[in-house]
Design a protein around this motif. Structure first.
Motif, PDB file in Angstrom:
ATOM      1  N   SER A 104       0.838  -1.200   0.000  1.00 51.83           N
ATOM      2  CA  SER A 104       0.000   0.000   0.000  1.00 51.83           C
ATOM      3  C   SER A 104       0.878   1.257   0.000  1.00 51.83           C
ATOM      4  O   SER A 104       0.451   2.320   0.469  1.00 51.83           O
ATOM      5  CB  SER A 104      -0.929  -0.002   1.220  1.00 51.83           C
ATOM      6  OG  SER A 104      -1.726  -1.177   1.224  1.00 51.83           O
ATOM      7  N   LYS A 157       1.647   3.547   3.206  1.00 50.85           N
ATOM      8  CA  LYS A 157       0.693   4.465   3.826  1.00 50.85           C
ATOM      9  C   LYS A 157      -0.507   3.742   4.438  1.00 50.85           C
ATOM     10  O   LYS A 157      -1.418   4.369   4.955  1.00 50.85           O
ATOM     11  CB  LYS A 157       0.244   5.523   2.815  1.00 50.85           C
ATOM     12  CG  LYS A 157       1.430   6.418   2.422  1.00 50.85           C
ATOM     13  CD  LYS A 157       1.044   7.761   1.869  1.00 50.85           C
ATOM     14  CE  LYS A 157       0.519   7.657   0.470  1.00 50.85           C
ATOM     15  NZ  LYS A 157       0.545   8.980  -0.204  1.00 50.85           N
ATOM     16  N   GLY A 158      -0.509   2.425   4.344  1.00 54.49           N
ATOM     17  CA  GLY A 158      -1.603   1.663   4.937  1.00 54.49           C
ATOM     18  C   GLY A 158      -1.180   0.941   6.216  1.00 54.49           C
ATOM     19  O   GLY A 158      -1.869   0.967   7.212  1.00 54.49           O
ATOM     20  N   PHE A 174      -3.418  -3.996   0.575  1.00 56.94           N
ATOM     21  CA  PHE A 174      -4.269  -4.031  -0.618  1.00 56.94           C
ATOM     22  C   PHE A 174      -3.473  -4.623  -1.780  1.00 56.94           C
ATOM     23  O   PHE A 174      -2.260  -4.437  -1.845  1.00 56.94           O
ATOM     24  CB  PHE A 174      -4.697  -2.614  -1.046  1.00 56.94           C
ATOM     25  CG  PHE A 174      -5.722  -1.960  -0.149  1.00 56.94           C
ATOM     26  CD1 PHE A 174      -7.075  -2.028  -0.456  1.00 56.94           C
ATOM     27  CD2 PHE A 174      -5.341  -1.274   0.990  1.00 56.94           C
ATOM     28  CE1 PHE A 174      -8.022  -1.420   0.359  1.00 56.94           C
ATOM     29  CE2 PHE A 174      -6.286  -0.664   1.814  1.00 56.94           C
ATOM     30  CZ  PHE A 174      -7.628  -0.738   1.496  1.00 56.94           C
ATOM     31  N   ASN A 210      -1.860  10.485  -3.997  1.00 53.55           N
ATOM     32  CA  ASN A 210      -2.927   9.484  -3.900  1.00 53.55           C
ATOM     33  C   ASN A 210      -4.004   9.846  -2.870  1.00 53.55           C
ATOM     34  O   ASN A 210      -4.574   8.973  -2.221  1.00 53.55           O
ATOM     35  CB  ASN A 210      -2.365   8.093  -3.593  1.00 53.55           C
ATOM     36  CG  ASN A 210      -1.630   7.514  -4.775  1.00 53.55           C
ATOM     37  OD1 ASN A 210      -2.045   7.724  -5.910  1.00 53.55           O
ATOM     38  ND2 ASN A 210      -0.547   6.820  -4.527  1.00 53.55           N
ATOM     39  N   ARG A 216      -8.357   5.607  -1.284  1.00 47.33           N
ATOM     40  CA  ARG A 216      -7.296   5.792  -2.280  1.00 47.33           C
ATOM     41  C   ARG A 216      -5.932   5.943  -1.593  1.00 47.33           C
ATOM     42  O   ARG A 216      -4.933   5.354  -2.026  1.00 47.33           O
ATOM     43  CB  ARG A 216      -7.605   7.014  -3.149  1.00 47.33           C
ATOM     44  CG  ARG A 216      -6.620   7.211  -4.263  1.00 47.33           C
ATOM     45  CD  ARG A 216      -7.085   8.253  -5.263  1.00 47.33           C
ATOM     46  NE  ARG A 216      -6.007   8.597  -6.157  1.00 47.33           N
ATOM     47  CZ  ARG A 216      -5.617   7.866  -7.198  1.00 47.33           C
ATOM     48  NH1 ARG A 216      -6.253   6.755  -7.484  1.00 47.33           N
ATOM     49  NH2 ARG A 216      -4.603   8.240  -7.943  1.00 47.33           N
ATOM     50  N   TYR A 217      -5.932   6.696  -0.524  1.00 45.79           N
ATOM     51  CA  TYR A 217      -4.677   6.955   0.184  1.00 45.79           C
ATOM     52  C   TYR A 217      -4.127   5.685   0.826  1.00 45.79           C
ATOM     53  O   TYR A 217      -2.973   5.323   0.667  1.00 45.79           O
ATOM     54  CB  TYR A 217      -4.933   8.014   1.252  1.00 45.79           C
ATOM     55  CG  TYR A 217      -3.703   8.717   1.766  1.00 45.79           C
ATOM     56  CD1 TYR A 217      -2.992   9.583   0.944  1.00 45.79           C
ATOM     57  CD2 TYR A 217      -3.262   8.546   3.067  1.00 45.79           C
ATOM     58  CE1 TYR A 217      -1.873  10.264   1.408  1.00 45.79           C
ATOM     59  CE2 TYR A 217      -2.143   9.217   3.545  1.00 45.79           C
ATOM     60  CZ  TYR A 217      -1.449  10.076   2.708  1.00 45.79           C
ATOM     61  OH  TYR A 217      -0.344  10.747   3.172  1.00 45.79           O
ATOM     62  N   MET A 218      -5.023   5.002   1.556  1.00 49.03           N
ATOM     63  CA  MET A 218      -4.597   3.812   2.309  1.00 49.03           C
ATOM     64  C   MET A 218      -4.134   2.695   1.403  1.00 49.03           C
ATOM     65  O   MET A 218      -3.349   1.845   1.814  1.00 49.03           O
ATOM     66  CB  MET A 218      -5.757   3.263   3.155  1.00 49.03           C
ATOM     67  CG  MET A 218      -6.077   4.061   4.376  1.00 49.03           C
ATOM     68  SD  MET A 218      -7.120   3.111   5.504  1.00 49.03           S
ATOM     69  CE  MET A 218      -8.437   2.554   4.431  1.00 49.03           C
ATOM     70  N   SER A 219      -4.690   2.679   0.188  1.00 50.26           N
ATOM     71  CA  SER A 219      -4.344   1.579  -0.716  1.00 50.26           C
ATOM     72  C   SER A 219      -3.197   1.966  -1.645  1.00 50.26           C
ATOM     73  O   SER A 219      -2.947   1.273  -2.635  1.00 50.26           O
ATOM     74  CB  SER A 219      -5.574   1.159  -1.529  1.00 50.26           C
ATOM     75  OG  SER A 219      -5.954   2.182  -2.430  1.00 50.26           O
ATOM     76  N   GLY A 220      -2.541   3.071  -1.343  1.00 53.66           N
ATOM     77  CA  GLY A 220      -1.426   3.495  -2.186  1.00 53.66           C
ATOM     78  C   GLY A 220      -1.868   3.786  -3.612  1.00 53.66           C
ATOM     79  O   GLY A 220      -1.127   3.524  -4.557  1.00 53.66           O
ATOM     80  N   GLY A 221      -3.096   4.306  -3.760  1.00 57.06           N
ATOM     81  CA  GLY A 221      -3.590   4.693  -5.079  1.00 57.06           C
ATOM     82  C   GLY A 221      -4.219   3.566  -5.875  1.00 57.06           C
ATOM     83  O   GLY A 221      -4.593   3.756  -7.040  1.00 57.06           O
ATOM     84  N   GLN A 222      -4.367   2.382  -5.266  1.00 58.63           N
ATOM     85  CA  GLN A 222      -4.902   1.246  -6.036  1.00 58.63           C
ATOM     86  C   GLN A 222      -6.411   1.296  -6.216  1.00 58.63           C
ATOM     87  O   GLN A 222      -6.939   0.770  -7.181  1.00 58.63           O
ATOM     88  CB  GLN A 222      -4.523  -0.073  -5.358  1.00 58.63           C
ATOM     89  CG  GLN A 222      -3.037  -0.367  -5.402  1.00 58.63           C
ATOM     90  CD  GLN A 222      -2.715  -1.682  -4.705  1.00 58.63           C
ATOM     91  OE1 GLN A 222      -2.857  -2.745  -5.278  1.00 58.63           O
ATOM     92  NE2 GLN A 222      -2.297  -1.606  -3.464  1.00 58.63           N
TER      93      GLN A 222
END
Lengths: 338, 327
Positions: free
Chosen positions: A102, A105-106, A112, A326, B102-108
């Motif tokens: 991630s 940042k997760g 993910f 992001n 979006r942030y937590m998933s690194g934009g995924q």
């Protein structure tokens, strides 16, 4: 009415059976090394380990197709690895590195991997269950036959989001599988102190017009069999299924848990039914694996996890500029900054 | 140009976007067979059917989460809250999931979703059904917050919101639904993040949005008769805020009043005023004044409720303040 699985049946071939054993060993080793790194302050925040629950993820994810989806709660490392995430980006995420799954940042609770249909670890208890229902809604809307497999713990059953999401999924016959990993303890609160009934299939099945199964989740094959039934039903457009997987976590809720709510005897008893040992013994009995190949597997996994740690430690941190990346798809400017 | 009511302009925006893109669907309480509590979705169920216009049980958190989940895998939901007051039931979904995904998933995973519905003090609805929550939503990085004041903007901004790849909080005003105005036909898109100078002037800048535009324009008109030239700006988008248009105007007038139906403390006006001070304090000839809702829960009693709101009289008084002018 709930149905209880009793006897395992052979439902996978030797090749897949050995892959599952390898995945369970990988998860266990990954978590053990994560615990070590946490104790050495390489990993920050909260870290919830999956030791003891490996068969829950491996036996169910193992029945999915590549184009299916899965989503889980904050104890998410095992599900990611069972779905085939490379341990390198997984470990890098724990270390907060930009090469993490991630982007650093997760963290531990928010893994993910879009290309594998892994829709995340989610850390507000029960909050992701409606998301799973939404993914199943989208599958049906688009006319495909993919399913969405949704994991959560026994604590999540008590959130309103669980009941709202299952009600709509049942009413609209959505292709979702709601899979509670009942390890009998939500953080430090035993099931009998959080749920009016102890048979969770009563709470998740009939009220929402879906079949419910209770399964011994120390037995990866039983997990797989029940999951396959749920998948078949979902793909046929017949609607969701509720699965209660009875499991036990061998570690604390998180790394900072003194575990005063249970005894050493409880733990020793549970470890007699370690899902990895059970599966290993069954494969040995079937002659599908021998001691030397087992030793080789363990060694390969040790190397794989050490390589992941090395990768993570040598990876760069996100740069200061990544603070603002992001956030939105549209160009983002912080509303105020220094 | 056709004259449409604000509610019909919203309806037209949804119909056009649903026609244009099969991934767009509408979900909420009473949106389909009942045609919407405020008739914003009138006729859409007849036209698009139950696959795309979906009635839900009363489960705001649940159906908001369903919208977000479906957006993770490619759909573009419009989630209607009967009133934004009910979005408080779903606030975990909106703030923890939609804003952060979006942030937590690194934009995924991005979340192309619109949460829309009525809001505001609309007449004897009391404290739980009259909320204005734009200050809360504007606080959160990841969200876009849009509040149209006119029928044309209702259409143009909603179409832009539906096409946005980010979660948009689209707050309508119950008392504006019947307001009529010219609305361009076809693909009328109003860009997100752009304020609109609705009346040009040189003595004072009046910043406002949503229903307050009506009383603000009336106040400007009244003062025009007394020789005061007020510039009125409709902010339209509260996050991201169009600081360029705001600063350009205040650099011209050197005075500013902000008018909103929001509570004063930590409100939109407080935040906007601070941003103006930070940028051009030395250019101001008077402190910025704010006209807000009164700092009390919203009362049922009609007279008390009206006393909460920014009236023409209250707006004129603050304009006179910043002009050091006696009424």
């Amino acid at each position: 009415m709930s149905q209880v699985q009793t006897a395992p049946r052979t439902i996978v071939d030797r090749h897949k059976a050995v892959i599952w054993l390898r995945q369970m060993h990988l998860i266990r080793r990954f978590e053990e090394r994560a615990a070590f790194l946490y104790q050495n302050q390489k990993i920050g925040g909260f870290c919830h380990l999956y030791n003891g629950q490996e068969a829950c993820a491996v036996g169910s994810i193992g029945m999915l197709r590549d184009d299916d989806y899965l989503i889980t709660a904050y104890r998410d490392h095992g599900h990611a690895l069972a779905r085939g995430m490379d341990p390198k980006p997984a470990m890098a995420e724990l270390l907060g590195k930009s090469t993490g799954c991630s982007g650093g940042k997760g963290g531990s609770m928010h893994f993910f991997q879009a290309e594998k249909g892994f829709l995340g670890g989610h850390a507000i208890v029960g909050s992701h269950i409606p998301l799973a229902t939404g993914v199943a809604f989208a599958n049906k809307y688009k006319g495909g036959d993919q399913v969405c497999l949704c994991y959560f713990g026994d604590g999540a059953i008590n959130q309103g989001s669980f009941h709202e999401a299952l009600n709509m999924a049942g009413m609209w016959k959505l292709p979702a599988i709601y899979y509670v990993e009942n390890n009998m303890i939500s953080m430090g609160t035993q099931l009998e102190r959080s749920s009016a009934v102890l048979d969770l299939t009563v709470r998740g099945g009939e009220p929402y017009h879906m079949p419910a199964y209770r399964v011994d989740a120390n037995d990866v094959e039983q997990v797989a069999e029940v999951t396959q039934r749920a998948i078949t039903r979902a793909r046929a457009g017949e609607g969701p299924t509720f699965i209660e997987a009875i499991t036990y976590r061998f570690r604390g809720h998180s790394m900072s848990d003194p575990q005063k709510y249970r005894t050493k005897e409880d733990m020793d008893k549970a470890k007699l039914r370690d899902p990895i040992t059970l599966w290993e013994n069954r494969l040995l009995q079937r002659g599908w694996i021998d001691e030397s190949s087992l030793e080789q597997m363990r060694e390969e996994i040790r190397d794989q996890v050490e390589a992941a740690i090395e990768f993570a430690e040598n990876s760069p941190e996100p740069g200061p500029e990544d603070l603002y990346t992001n956030i939105t798809v549209a160009p983002y400017t912080p509303q105020e900054s220094d | 140009m056709p004259i449409l009511a604000y509610r019909d302009a919203l309806n037209q925006a949804m119909a056009e976007e649903m026609e244009r893109d099969d991934n767009v669907y509408l979900m909420g309480e009473e949106v389909a067979e009942y045609n919407g509590a405020y008739k914003v979705s009138q006729g859409l169920w007849d036209r698009f059917g139950s696959r795309r216009v979906i009635d839900t049980p009363i489960s705001e958190g649940g159906f908001s989460g369903i919208g977000i989940g479906s957006a993770m895998v490619g759909l573009r939901p419009i989630i209607e809250f009967m009133t934004f007051s009910f979005s408080l039931v779903a606030i975990d979904q909106i703030l923890n999931n939609a804003a952060n995904m979006r942030y937590m998933s690194g934009g995924q995973f991005s979340i192309p979703i619109v949460f829309r519905g009525s809001s505001g003090m609309a007449g004897c609805l009391a404290a739980t059904h009259s909320h204005r929550l734009e200050a809360i939503y504007s606080h959160f990085p990841g969200l876009t917050v849009v509040m149209p004041a006119t029928a044309a903007d209702a259409k143009g901004l909603l179409k832009s919101a539906i096409r946005s790849d980010d979660p948009v909080i689209f707050i309508e005003h119950e008392n504006l639904y019947g307001e009529k105005g010219e609305v361009p036909e076809g693909d009328h898109l109003v860009p997100i993040g752009k304020a609109n100078v609705v009346r040009e002037g040189s003595d004072v800048t009046l910043l406002t949005y949503s229903r307050s535009i009506l009383n603000t324009l009336a106040a400007a008109e009244q003062l025009a008769g007394e020789g005061v030239s007020a510039e009125v700006i409709d902010l339209r988008t509260l996050r991201p805020l169009d600081m360029d248009t705001i600063l350009k105007s205040v650099l011209k007038t050197h005075r500013c009043v902000i008018i909103e139906e929001n509570w004063p403390y930590c409100g939109i006006g407080a935040g906007v005023a601070d941003r103006i001070y930070q940028e051009i304090f030395d250019e101001l000839d008077a402190p910025i004044r704010r006209v807000t809702a009164k700092d009390a829960p919203i009362p049922y009693n009609r007279k008390l409720e009206l006393s909460m709101l920014p009236t023409v009289e209250r707006i004129v008084a603050k304009i006179n303040d910043v002009l050091y002018r006696k009424a």
